[in-house]
Design a protein around this motif. Structure first.
Motif, short mmCIF file in Angstrom:
data_model
loop_
_atom_site.label_atom_id
_atom_site.label_comp_id
_atom_site.label_asym_id
_atom_site.label_seq_id
_atom_site.Cartn_x
_atom_site.Cartn_y
_atom_site.Cartn_z
N ARG A 854 4.82 -10.35 -18.16
CA ARG A 854 5.23 -10.01 -16.79
C ARG A 854 5.43 -11.31 -16.04
O ARG A 854 4.50 -12.09 -15.86
N PRO A 855 6.64 -11.61 -15.60
CA PRO A 855 6.90 -12.90 -14.95
C PRO A 855 6.00 -13.13 -13.75
O PRO A 855 5.67 -12.21 -13.00
N GLN A 856 5.61 -14.40 -13.57
CA GLN A 856 4.70 -14.79 -12.49
C GLN A 856 4.72 -16.31 -12.37
O GLN A 856 5.39 -16.99 -13.14
N GLU A 857 4.01 -16.84 -11.39
CA GLU A 857 3.91 -18.28 -11.21
C GLU A 857 3.57 -18.96 -12.54
O GLU A 857 2.64 -18.56 -13.24
N ASN A 858 4.33 -20.01 -12.85
CA ASN A 858 4.13 -20.70 -14.12
C ASN A 858 4.79 -22.06 -14.07
O ASN A 858 5.58 -22.36 -13.17
N GLY A 859 4.48 -22.88 -15.04
CA GLY A 859 5.25 -24.09 -15.30
C GLY A 859 4.93 -25.31 -14.48
O GLY A 859 5.60 -26.33 -14.62
N ALA A 860 3.91 -25.27 -13.62
CA ALA A 860 3.59 -26.45 -12.81
C ALA A 860 2.95 -27.52 -13.67
O ALA A 860 2.05 -27.25 -14.46
N ARG A 861 3.42 -28.74 -13.53
CA ARG A 861 2.79 -29.89 -14.20
C ARG A 861 1.94 -30.62 -13.18
O ARG A 861 2.43 -31.00 -12.10
N PRO A 862 0.64 -30.81 -13.50
CA PRO A 862 -0.27 -31.38 -12.51
C PRO A 862 -0.31 -32.91 -12.57
O PRO A 862 0.09 -33.52 -13.57
N GLY A 863 -0.83 -33.51 -11.52
CA GLY A 863 -1.08 -34.95 -11.52
C GLY A 863 0.15 -35.79 -11.71
O GLY A 863 0.08 -36.89 -12.29
N VAL A 864 1.29 -35.33 -11.23
CA VAL A 864 2.55 -36.04 -11.46
C VAL A 864 2.67 -37.20 -10.48
O VAL A 864 2.52 -37.04 -9.27
N ARG A 865 2.94 -38.39 -11.04
CA ARG A 865 3.18 -39.58 -10.21
C ARG A 865 4.64 -39.66 -9.81
O ARG A 865 4.98 -39.97 -8.69
N TRP A 866 5.52 -39.42 -10.79
CA TRP A 866 6.95 -39.35 -10.51
C TRP A 866 7.61 -38.40 -11.48
O TRP A 866 7.10 -38.13 -12.56
N ALA A 867 8.75 -37.85 -11.05
CA ALA A 867 9.53 -36.95 -11.90
C ALA A 867 11.00 -37.23 -11.63
O ALA A 867 11.39 -37.66 -10.54
N GLN A 868 11.80 -36.96 -12.65
CA GLN A 868 13.24 -37.08 -12.46
C GLN A 868 13.97 -36.00 -13.24
O GLN A 868 13.53 -35.56 -14.29
N LEU A 869 15.08 -35.58 -12.67
CA LEU A 869 15.96 -34.58 -13.26
C LEU A 869 17.32 -35.22 -13.49
O LEU A 869 17.87 -35.85 -12.57
N THR A 870 17.85 -35.03 -14.68
CA THR A 870 19.08 -35.72 -15.02
C THR A 870 20.09 -34.79 -15.68
O THR A 870 19.74 -33.74 -16.23
N ARG A 871 21.34 -35.24 -15.64
CA ARG A 871 22.42 -34.59 -16.37
C ARG A 871 22.56 -35.26 -17.74
O ARG A 871 21.83 -36.19 -18.06
N THR A 872 23.51 -34.78 -18.52
CA THR A 872 23.71 -35.35 -19.85
C THR A 872 24.16 -36.81 -19.80
O THR A 872 23.93 -37.57 -20.74
N ASP A 873 24.79 -37.21 -18.68
CA ASP A 873 25.24 -38.61 -18.57
C ASP A 873 24.16 -39.54 -17.98
O ASP A 873 24.41 -40.72 -17.76
N GLY A 874 22.96 -39.01 -17.71
CA GLY A 874 21.88 -39.83 -17.19
C GLY A 874 21.79 -39.88 -15.69
O GLY A 874 20.80 -40.39 -15.14
N SER A 875 22.78 -39.38 -14.98
CA SER A 875 22.72 -39.37 -13.53
C SER A 875 21.78 -38.26 -13.07
O SER A 875 21.54 -37.29 -13.80
N GLY A 876 21.25 -38.41 -11.85
CA GLY A 876 20.35 -37.36 -11.39
C GLY A 876 19.52 -37.75 -10.20
O GLY A 876 19.95 -38.56 -9.37
N LEU A 877 18.31 -37.21 -10.15
CA LEU A 877 17.42 -37.34 -8.99
C LEU A 877 16.05 -37.79 -9.46
O LEU A 877 15.52 -37.28 -10.45
N ARG A 878 15.44 -38.73 -8.72
CA ARG A 878 14.09 -39.19 -9.00
C ARG A 878 13.22 -38.90 -7.78
O ARG A 878 13.67 -39.08 -6.63
N ILE A 879 11.97 -38.46 -8.04
CA ILE A 879 11.03 -38.13 -6.98
C ILE A 879 9.71 -38.82 -7.29
O ILE A 879 9.17 -38.68 -8.40
N GLU A 880 9.19 -39.57 -6.33
CA GLU A 880 7.87 -40.19 -6.45
C GLU A 880 6.97 -39.60 -5.38
O GLU A 880 7.41 -39.35 -4.25
#
Length: 953
Positions: A854-880
């Motif tokens: 049954r779908p519900q809250e999931n997938g949180a990664r704890p204690g994250v210092r930084w994260a980034q989301l990218t496309r196949t070409d490496g471009s994207g967004l970084r969050i600290e």
């Protein structure tokens, strides 16, 4: 019907499996068809085909039905309704040419719920007790060719009142059907007694057998007459070191292989001991279940289950709530698990009427109860892995249980008795409870629990060992609070662990009209009475993919503790052996040194072969040359198997720990240089950010469209948030909805461009409530980054904690790959993050999701210092983030996640939705157990946190 006897998988006497395709006819009532189908000459050409063993409702005949406690028929014991689906089965078989004449036994391993049997037109009898074996003598009825076996199976019977076991009702012949040749002088029954004296290191073997014969154990040089005892030095059997001796039992008509494990189980000094030592149960409850075949579970799947358990540090199984297929117990003996073997008995539905008419307190039912106890004990008595007999589950109390206990004690005094449902423990040798919270477990550990009214019973119970036969309800996202339970088990010797409820989600595999696979639960088959997805409460998903909860359990119960920061000084690690019997000589210890998640060095660590309970402080090597630089540095020490075992290869990880070598430098706010300015249209431009001048919302980052971020407090409720309906108030999700946290409204109070910042002031509140959160967004920037500092202050007296506190934003769905530095690789929440190790992780965004049934809250990664989301070409967004944060990304909104009933209800959109959470409310296990502990609650209070956003080109 023949009396019950010990099961053995094979002998030199011939056996014939009757598995295969049978002819089948289903009738809606028990009396709809006569008995003519049992005649050998009956024409079944118009019948359909059904695979046996199996269950007809999973093969298109009728539908499954799930209830937790309520009986799915009127409670009118011992009667059942006329609407009683009845399956007639016919099977034609020939005997092998070398079968011969003489006695033979027709064996049924399990039939739900009542079977009536004919062979070659002769009625043999009928039986109940779905998960227990039944046998008939049929030798005089057999023919060399064309034997016709006819079996009528009723879905409901009086036996159903004893089988209300929180599972699908799945009628059919679901276990082995076989024919056993019984030559004159073959083994009618045998009982292997193999005790171990831990003071002398000697084992004593005696095998009872009818008829008499001889027993040989070549490795021990033993050749004994049955009934004769011998005492010799032996290697004992334990769950950690499951040593089995191969032997043979030989009678005039049969030779039976034996696998003998020497061990002694006792309750003494107020403790449950095996071979003289207290054991700690790191257990799971296990129903037999397969998502396609129901309770028909093949040996390969059983082995797969046990390998998963052993590799996740599980050392015990409670066979809830019936004896398992005997092949499962063979595997427990071989691989090493403590087993609580539970009788096929539960009458939970009578609780709804105050236990009135409860069969276990009615003398008329006593023969049926004793029959079930006998069939369990006689079948399974030769398994060293079985260390406790359990009378059953959730039956209230009554004279029938006392009669069962008395019979079992007389037949097998070598094993203690378990039963949870009687708080007085009048018939048991251990004090067992379900879902006692942490505070109560601590009181029980101190032997300071609430007293019983009877002083004599109270004194007796207070002297018993304590086991949680069910705890940490593993339904959906969770369970939380495992670590706190484990510390109590390790602190108080009386608390000898427990069994997580449960091993597997009982989702039934189905496809949508479009062919998408999902797992169905209660109500999906049109049941008029059901308990929804309460049947999906396991540590593995229906397809046996481990859930994050199993990873958490493995970490929490690991038998080697690796820790630092305990006063041992820098550069040292403390290793503690938490095994009950094994030293650490079978493990290989490795270290790794990482700086900001990048490996800078690794090697072996010399650790002494510590005995059980011992600890040592071990010096770590100097930090690798060139690795010392600015940035957070972490030691990771791992304990691995040094050699292959029967359940895992060399190199398999048993335990791990992390120590800080260089703390994370305190983040310093970057110096902002950009000034807000008016852009074309109704926008404000600040560094790489473009904002709506009216709402203050960020619309573009470095020219790429985004949505938000803005304050968010809602999460799609977990099963533990929803809580069971019988749980006391407050139930988190109920209170969150009552307050309107799922429908918060945002009002912009001001948008203030200033000399060095853009400040946006908002009020966030639900309709119909004076409660609110005041959020101040302070944006600063340089040319290549944008920083958000968010201040949140509550208004009003908030009566409940928040689900989450952070920001939500949308970005392009093309940013399909995630990388982060922080806790991982799996999800983690405040009370489920023990298994999240700090490192640098990466995976596709779609792999961040946990597909709870049954779908519900999931997938949180704890204690994250930084994260980034990218496309196949490496471009994207970084969050600290400052401080560390919880990071999640998904292709649907929380509103869509909340509304979904099955995984196939979730449809990927064109955007990704990011959650950057300053805090999350804990998980707990209130779907059946206790709620979130105080230290893991997200109480409403002022908060300050910040994020830096930048583009990757």
């Amino acid at each position: 019907m023949l009396p019950p006897r010990a099961w053995y998988a094979a002998s030199d006497a011939a056996r014939l499996s009757l598995h295969g395709t049978w002819r089948f006819r289903l009738a809606p009532t028990a009396g709809a068809e006569g008995d003519a189908f049992a005649r050998p000459d009956f024409d079944d050409a118009t019948w359909q085909e059904l695979r046996v063993p199996g269950t007809w409702v999973l093969k298109g005949f009728g539908t499954p039905w799930y209830t937790n406690t309520a009986y799915p028929f009127p409670v009118d014991p011992p009667r059942v309704p006329d609407e009683n689906p009845t399956g007639d089965h016919r099977h034609v078989f020939d005997l092998p040419d070398d079968w011969g004449e003489g006695p033979a036994v027709l064996h049924f391993g399990g039939v739900e719920s009542c079977a009536r049997v004919w062979l070659n037109g002769q009625e043999l009898g009928h039986f109940k007790g779905s998960r227990l074996p039944h046998e008939f003598e049929v030798g005089t009825l057999l023919r060399p060719r064309r034997n016709v076996l006819a079996v009528r199976v009723h879905q409901w019977s009086s036996g159903s009142y004893l089988e209300d076991q929180d599972q699908w009702w799945l009628p059919g012949i679901f276990r082995n059907v076989s024919l056993h040749r019984r030559p004159e002088g073959s083994v009618a029954d045998h009982f292997v007694h193999a005790g171990f004296d831990h003071l002398t290191g000697e084992g004593t073997l005696r095998v009872e057998c009818s008829p008499a014969g001889r027993v040989t154990v070549p490795e021990l040089g033993l050749d004994l007459a049955t009934g004769e005892s011998a005492t010799v030095p032996v290697r004992p059997w334990t769950a950690e070191q499951p040593y089995l001796y191969d032997g043979q039992l030989v009678t005039a008509g049969e030779t039976v292989p034996l696998r003998i494990g020497f061990r002694t189980v006792r309750v003494e000094d107020g403790l449950l001991k095996v071979n003289g030592r207290r054991i700690l149960l790191r257990g799971v409850n296990r129903h037999e279940f397969h998502p396609q075949s129901g309770r028909t579970v093949d040996p390969d799947t059983m082995r797969r289950d046990l390998l998963l358990m052993k590799r996740r540090n599980v050392n015990a199984v409670r066979t809830s709530h019936y004896p398992p297929h005997p092949a499962f117990l063979d595997l427990c003996d071989e691989l090493g698990l403590w087993v609580v073997d539970e009788c096929d008995l539960e009458t939970h539905g009578f609780a709804q009427q105050g236990w009135r008419d409860n069969p276990v307190d009615d003398a008329r039912w006593e023969p049926a109860l004793l029959d079930r106890a006998r069939r369990m004990v006689e079948r399974d008595k030769n398994h060293p892995g079985v260390v406790l007999w359990s009378l059953g589950n959730e039956c209230g109390t009554g004279r029938g249980l006392s009669a069962m206990a008395s019979w079992i004690r007389d037949r097998d005094p070598s094993r203690p008795l378990h039963y949870e449902g009687d708080r007085s423990c009048a018939d048991t040798d251990v004090y067992s409870r379900m879902y006692a919270d942490h505070a109560e477990v601590e009181r029980i550990g101190r032997r300071a629990e609430e007293p019983l009214a009877d002083p004599e019973l109270d004194a007796r119970r207070r002297g018993l060992p304590f086991v949680l036969c069910e705890y940490a309800h593993a339904m959906g996202n969770g369970p939380g609070g495992l670590g706190e339970y484990q510390r109590l088990f390790e602190t108080y010797e009386r608390c000898q662990g427990g069994f997580v409820w449960e091993w597997i989600d009982h989702g039934i595999r189905r496809r949508t009209a479009e062919g998408e696979v999902f797992h169905a639960y209660g109500g999906d088959f049109g049941e008029e009475l059901h308990d929804g997805n309460f049947v999906c409460d396991g540590l593995v998903f229906p397809d046996r993919v481990p859930s994050p909860g199993l990873g958490e359990f493995k970490k929490v119960v690991e038998p080697v503790r690796i820790e630092g920061g305990t006063g041992d000084g820098p550069g040292a690690v403390r290793i503690t052996n938490l095994y009950d019997f094994a030293d650490l000589g079978h493990l290989d210890f490795r270290w790794r040194y990482e700086v900001e998640g990048e490996v800078r060095g690794h090697g072996r660590l010399a650790v002494p072969a510590l005995a059980p309970g011992e600890a040592a402080v071990v010096k770590l090597p100097p930090a690798p040359a060139g690795a010392v630089r600015a940035g957070e540095a972490i030691w990771t020490v791992r304990a691995l198997l040094a050699e292959d075992t029967a359940w895992a290869p060399a190199g398999h990880e048993i335990a791990w720990g992390q120590l800080t070598a260089v703390p994370r430098p305190a983040p310093a706010p970057p110096v902002a240089t950009a000034t807000p300015r008016r852009g074309e249209g109704n926008v404000v431009v600040l560094g790489p950010g473009t904002f709506d001048a009216t709402t203050g919302a960020l619309g573009y980052l470095d020219g790429v469209q985004v949505g938000g971020p803005r304050l968010d407090v809602w999460r799609a409720p977990t099963d533990n948030d929803e809580a069971a309906p019988w749980q006391p108030e407050p139930r988190p999700a109920t209170e969150w909805r009552r307050l309107g946290l799922h429908r918060m409204r945002h009002r912009v109070e001001s948008v203030e461009p200033g000399p060095g910042a853009l400040v946006v002031r908002t009020r966030v509140a639900p309709a119909g409530s004076p409660l609110a959160l005041h959020a101040v967004y302070r944006w600063t920037a340089r040319r290549d980054w944008l920083r958000l500092e968010l201040g949140v202050d509550p208004e009003g007296a908030w009566p409940v904690p928040l689900p989450r506190l952070g920001v939500r934003m949308s970005v392009s769905g093309s940013l399909g790959f995630a990388e982060w530095y922080g806790g991982g690789p799996g999800e983690g929440y405040p009370d489920t993050r023990a298994a999240a190790r700090i490192g640098r992780w990466s995976m596709p965004v779609d792999a961040l999701q946990t597909p709870y049934v049954r779908p519900q809250e999931n997938g949180a990664r704890p204690g994250v210092r930084w994260a980034q989301l990218t496309r196949t070409d490496g471009s994207g967004l970084r969050i600290e983030g400052d401080p560390d944060f919880f990071f999640s990304a998904r292709r649907w909104t929380d509103e869509e996640l909340t509304a979904a009933a099955h995984t196939t209800d979730l449809r990927a959109g064109e955007e990704l939705w990011l959650h950057l959470d300053h805090a999350q409310h804990g998980i707990g296990s209130q779907s059946c157990g206790p709620g979130v502990l105080p230290q893991h609650r997200l109480e409403v209070a002022p908060a300050r946190f910040s994020f830096v956003f930048s583009s990757l080109r």
